[in-house]
Each structure stands twice: as C-alpha cells, then as structure tokens.
Design a protein around this motif. Structure first.
Motif: not given
Length: 204
Positions: A42-69
């Motif tokens: 359900d929506l809550a479950g998918y949001r929980a997965r994104y919350t975990q993934v988007k907390g990754d420090a390297q991914l945060i740095a990647a999003h800061r470094s360049a636009p994502f398409f």
C-alpha cells in the motif's frame, strides 16, 4: 560515484527502490541488504521504502550534485510487472514514486501516470525517456526472463505485441521525426533487442 564525478545530469532508468522481502539474498548468497519495512502493498509501505533509500548518504550527495531525470522500471511496483498488474497496487507505487522523485509531472490517477517525456538539451540532444512497464504486454514465452535464456515461442513474433503501447509509440515516432537536434537518444529501462550472453553469464 555520481556525487564526485562532476556530472551535468543523471538519467536514472529505474529500480530506485526494491519491493523485495526484508532480507534480500543476492545471486551470490549475500544477505547484507536489509530493509527496515515489510514488502510494500500500500502507499504507506512504498513510502517507507523510499524513506529508507533516500536516507542513504551517497544518494543524498548524488542528488545534490546533479539534476536527476528519472523513469521507473519494475521494482518500483513489483518484480517484472506489466500492463496486467493490479491498478490499486500500481496507484500506491506510482504515488510514492511521484512524491519522492524530482519529476515535473501531474500526480497519478487510477493507477496511471504518463511518465514518458522528452529531455531537450538545446540543439545538441533530444533524449526521449520511455516507460517500458506500464503499457507492456506480459512476456510471451513460459519462463521468459527477458534475457533470452529460455526457449523461444511463436508468440514472441506476434506483430500485435507491444512494449510501449500504441499511444506512447505514436508519440515517440512523431518526436523522432520532428527532432532537429544533433543527437537523438532513447532512455529505455528494459532491453528491446536480442542480448548476447556467454554461457558463464547465465544463472546456474
């Protein structure tokens, strides 16, 4: 690596999250990837997965470094899904994807979201970002894993089969015909041609 490579942009071709069980066993038996939430249904479950993934420090740095398409592949919903997937599940998955990815799209409705679109870089490049899941026919051959490691079947060559769906295909052909850019390219998450594998590359 994306965060330190001084990229101008990132074209992300899907599997931003995985909907797999809490402990994922890789092909080599590795169980180091652990999810802090149950398999999303359900929506809550998918949001929980994104919350975990988007907390990754390297991914945060990647999003800061360049636009994502970004475009999705299958694991943003469920493994190897096609047009026949439950629209309620797809609505939840698409809503979470839309909330967490930097896209300028209208929100999904009734389990549908038009996510294919062009990316134009001046007169240099027209990049057409394709959706190869939402409108795609189910695999034609029993046990088909899209890598050509199973026997062929006559249904594979049926001209009525589609990867893009009629509307997206028409849009793409019109866009390609009208493009005046130096380069045109496709951003497609799944294979659309034969893929040569050495025997040693095939799963045992």
């Amino acid at each position: 690596a994306a965060a330190v490579d001084d990229l101008d942009l990132v074209v992300f071709l899907g599997d931003y999250i995985y909907e797999l069980p809490n402990i994922f066993t890789g092909p080599d038996g590795d169980t180091s990837r652990r999810y802090s939430s149950p398999v999303p249904t359900d929506l809550a479950g998918y949001r929980a997965r994104y919350t975990q993934v988007k907390g990754d420090a390297q991914l945060i740095a990647a999003h800061r470094s360049a636009p994502f398409f970004a475009i999705w592949d299958d694991h943003e919903v469920v493994n190897n899904y096609t047009v026949d997937v439950d629209p309620v599940l797809r609505q939840a998955a698409y809503q979470a994807w839309w909330e967490h990815l930097p896209v300028r799209l209208a929100p999904p409705r009734n389990g549908e979201l038009v996510a294919y679109r062009p990316l134009r870089v001046g007169s240099l490049l027209d990049l057409f970002i394709l959706d190869t899941r939402q409108y795609t026919d189910a695999p034609p051959c029993p046990g088909d894993d899209v890598l050509g490691t199973v026997p062929d079947c006559p249904e594979r060559t049926n001209p009525k089969r589609t990867l893009l769906g009629a509307t997206q295909r028409k849009w793409l052909l019109e866009q390609l015909d009208a493009s005046t850019a130096t380069w045109t390219a496709l951003a497609n998450p799944v294979l659309f041609a034969d893929f040569a594998l050495r025997r040693s590359d095939c799963p045992s």
